[in-house]
Design an enzyme around this catalytic site. Structure first.
Site, PDB file in Angstrom:
ATOM      1  N   ASP A   1       0.601  -0.363   0.588  1.00 20.09           N
ATOM      2  CA  ASP A   1      -0.341  -0.535  -0.149  1.00 20.09           C
ATOM      3  C   ASP A   1       1.226   1.292   0.082  1.00 20.09           C
ATOM      4  O   ASP A   1       0.629   2.395  -1.099  1.00 20.09           O
ATOM      5  CB  ASP A   1      -1.091  -0.187   1.485  1.00 20.09           C
ATOM      6  CG  ASP A   1      -1.848  -0.609   1.230  1.00 20.09           C
ATOM      7  OD1 ASP A   1      -2.367  -1.058  -0.191  1.00 20.09           O
ATOM      8  OD2 ASP A   1      -2.861  -0.460   1.912  1.00 20.09           O
ATOM      9  N   GLY A   2       2.116   0.803   0.826  1.00 18.33           N
ATOM     10  CA  GLY A   2       2.526   2.892   0.356  1.00 18.33           C
ATOM     11  C   GLY A   2       3.328   2.785  -1.193  1.00 18.33           C
ATOM     12  O   GLY A   2       3.529   3.867  -1.000  1.00 18.33           O
TER      13      GLY A   2
ATOM     14  N   ASN B   1      -3.874   9.133   2.289  1.00 16.59           N
ATOM     15  CA  ASN B   1      -3.971   7.995   3.570  1.00 16.59           C
ATOM     16  C   ASN B   1      -4.671   9.257   4.644  1.00 16.59           C
ATOM     17  O   ASN B   1      -5.610   8.970   4.979  1.00 16.59           O
ATOM     18  CB  ASN B   1      -3.377   6.843   4.169  1.00 16.59           C
ATOM     19  CG  ASN B   1      -3.870   5.692   3.752  1.00 16.59           C
ATOM     20  OD1 ASN B   1      -5.060   5.395   2.465  1.00 16.59           O
ATOM     21  ND2 ASN B   1      -2.944   5.040   4.221  1.00 16.59           N
ATOM     22  N   ASP B   2      -3.524   9.361   5.109  1.00 21.20           N
ATOM     23  CA  ASP B   2      -3.502  10.848   5.459  1.00 21.20           C
ATOM     24  C   ASP B   2      -3.052  11.539   6.357  1.00 21.20           C
ATOM     25  O   ASP B   2      -2.128  11.550   5.652  1.00 21.20           O
ATOM     26  CB  ASP B   2      -4.298   9.976   7.645  1.00 21.20           C
ATOM     27  CG  ASP B   2      -2.868   8.865   7.650  1.00 21.20           C
ATOM     28  OD1 ASP B   2      -1.824   9.348   7.367  1.00 21.20           O
ATOM     29  OD2 ASP B   2      -2.949   7.268   7.736  1.00 21.20           O
TER      30      ASP B   2
ATOM     31  N   ARG C   1      -4.646  17.845  23.531  1.00 21.36           N
ATOM     32  CA  ARG C   1      -3.363  17.279  24.061  1.00 21.36           C
ATOM     33  C   ARG C   1      -3.103  15.670  23.940  1.00 21.36           C
ATOM     34  O   ARG C   1      -4.221  15.171  24.805  1.00 21.36           O
ATOM     35  CB  ARG C   1      -3.679  17.687  25.239  1.00 21.36           C
ATOM     36  CG  ARG C   1      -1.774  17.889  26.402  1.00 21.36           C
ATOM     37  CD  ARG C   1      -2.440  18.617  27.010  1.00 21.36           C
ATOM     38  NE  ARG C   1      -0.868  18.211  28.309  1.00 21.36           N
ATOM     39  CZ  ARG C   1      -0.731  17.776  28.916  1.00 21.36           C
ATOM     40  NH1 ARG C   1      -1.475  16.471  29.772  1.00 21.36           N
ATOM     41  NH2 ARG C   1       0.671  17.583  29.740  1.00 21.36           N
TER      42      ARG C   1
ATOM     43  N   ASP D   1      -0.849  11.765  21.870  1.00 19.94           N
ATOM     44  CA  ASP D   1       0.184  11.763  21.119  1.00 19.94           C
ATOM     45  C   ASP D   1       0.502  12.419  19.656  1.00 19.94           C
ATOM     46  O   ASP D   1       1.360  12.005  19.229  1.00 19.94           O
ATOM     47  CB  ASP D   1       0.122  10.375  21.373  1.00 19.94           C
ATOM     48  CG  ASP D   1       0.954   9.692  22.897  1.00 19.94           C
ATOM     49  OD1 ASP D   1       0.976  10.670  24.289  1.00 19.94           O
ATOM     50  OD2 ASP D   1       1.032   8.331  23.515  1.00 19.94           O
TER      51      ASP D   1
ATOM     52  N   ALA E   1      -6.276   2.760   8.586  1.00 19.59           N
ATOM     53  CA  ALA E   1      -4.797   3.519   9.006  1.00 19.59           C
ATOM     54  C   ALA E   1      -4.734   4.042   9.808  1.00 19.59           C
ATOM     55  O   ALA E   1      -5.208   3.251  10.947  1.00 19.59           O
ATOM     56  CB  ALA E   1      -3.597   3.690   7.306  1.00 19.59           C
ATOM     57  N   TYR E   2      -3.938   4.495  10.141  1.00 18.96           N
ATOM     58  CA  TYR E   2      -3.454   5.026  11.176  1.00 18.96           C
ATOM     59  C   TYR E   2      -5.055   5.778  12.817  1.00 18.96           C
ATOM     60  O   TYR E   2      -4.063   5.725  13.334  1.00 18.96           O
ATOM     61  CB  TYR E   2      -2.317   6.342  10.449  1.00 18.96           C
ATOM     62  CG  TYR E   2      -1.870   7.162  12.148  1.00 18.96           C
ATOM     63  CD1 TYR E   2      -1.904   6.205  13.547  1.00 18.96           C
ATOM     64  CD2 TYR E   2      -0.529   7.368  12.155  1.00 18.96           C
ATOM     65  CE1 TYR E   2      -1.089   6.644  14.638  1.00 18.96           C
ATOM     66  CE2 TYR E   2      -0.041   8.489  13.075  1.00 18.96           C
ATOM     67  CZ  TYR E   2      -0.178   7.934  14.559  1.00 18.96           C
ATOM     68  OH  TYR E   2       0.628   8.155  15.472  1.00 18.96           O
ATOM     69  N   SER E   3      -5.254   6.731  11.953  1.00 23.16           N
ATOM     70  CA  SER E   3      -6.888   6.745  12.711  1.00 23.16           C
ATOM     71  C   SER E   3      -7.439   4.955  12.740  1.00 23.16           C
ATOM     72  O   SER E   3      -8.199   5.612  14.180  1.00 23.16           O
ATOM     73  CB  SER E   3      -7.821   7.367  11.424  1.00 23.16           C
ATOM     74  OG  SER E   3      -8.616   8.254  11.848  1.00 23.16           O
TER      75      SER E   3
END
Length: 307
Positions: free
Chosen positions: A67-68, A136-137, A164, A166, A178-180
């Protein structure tokens, strides 16, 4: 289609797949191109071209990787979208569809235009004056040991609150898996138009994912005394150790064109992959759950050379 551009995984051995494509192109008298930086990884019959010209000079792109690599191919063609065919070399691909053994047939179908197009939106971002796109994001991520990302959210110029946390992840529907997703965000149908803002490990301020309209403009601005953050675009670090500034984000429809041969089967496979992500097993452990007959059949398929 007269010319095809090859987009290669940056580190994996792609020689076998490139060989399949090169032999097919020779039989069908089609030209192949690759960015000049990768010319040492392909046969001499593949023409090297400047990276910025690859998408413009090709009729279609072939992404060889996961995917990358696919996301990189889509970004390279964002100014002049071209069909992108994904050849799977990764472990868990949601965008790529074709395995190397099915590549000759896929190329012939590409040539005869026997495929459909899956349109993808992107995020057009102004990062402290620099323009970038993400399919993606885009994420603001704290550096380990440096505190927390502290940023305000404004929608259409109106401030709504602060985070506030990470990391702060803004994703497209495609990027919602993905990350979300890893940060606890919702899954958004790829047929929907939406933008998701998801905080990872929130400590104060807004603690839930926010789903916004594609018509709304988004601004994330670092507050004074925020930790130094890295800005990631589709998982790639775009800016490191930023301590001030803002990211302005807008939604752009039809920015990427993905080749699909069997959209329904691809969707079913992605549903299975998503369910596997929630299982606490390693890949080898999952293999052991298969009946013995299926394990033997799978091992035999993987040992066979591509056609």
């Amino acid at each position: 289609m007269a010319g095809l551009g090859l987009v290669l995984h940056p580190t994996r051995d792609v020689s076998e797949v490139v060989g399949i494509i090169e032999r097919w192109a020779s039989r069908h008298r089609k030209s192949l191109m690759v960015r000049a930086e990768d010319k040492h990884r392909v046969p001499s019959s593949v023409a090297p071209v400047p990276e910025r010209e690859l998408a413009g000079r090709a009729d279609a792109l072939i992404s060889i990787g996961g995917d990358g690599t696919m996301l990189g191919a889509l970004r390279s063609a964002v100014r002049d979208p071209k069909p992108v065919l994904g050849v799977h070399l990764g472990r868990l691909g949601f965008l790529v569809e074709v395995d190397p053994r099915a590549l000759p047939e896929a190329l012939s179908r590409l040539l005869s235009k026997d495929f459909t197009i899956e349109s993808h939106a992107c995020l057009a971002c102004d990062v402290c004056g620099d323009d970038v796109v993400a399919f993606n994001d885009i994420a603001m991520v704290r550096q380990p040991g440096s505190g927390f990302v502290t940023a305000t959210l404004a929608v259409n110029g109106q401030r709504y609150g602060y985070y506030r946390c990470d990391a702060l992840v803004v994703s497209t529907p495609t990027g919602s898996t993905a990350y979300s997703y890893a940060a606890g965000g919702p899954l958004i149908s790829p047929a929907a138009d939406a933008v998701v803002v998801t905080p990872s490990s929130p400590m104060a301020g807004i603690s839930r994912a926010v789903v916004l309209s594609p018509e709304e403009s988004i601004r994330l601005e670092l507050r004074p005394h925020s930790a130094a953050v890295a800005i990631e675009m589709d998982g790639l670090v775009f800016r490191d150790a930023a301590t001030e500034g803002a990211v302005d984000i807008s939604y752009r429809r039809d920015a990427g064109l993905v080749v699909r041969f069997d959209p329904r089967r691809h969707q079913e496979r992605n549903q299975l992959k998503l369910s596997l992500l929630d299982l606490p097993f390693l890949p080898d452990q999952l293999r052991e759950l298969l009946p013995e007959e299926l394990r033997r059949e799978r091992d035999q398929r993987e040992s066979e050379p591509p056609c």
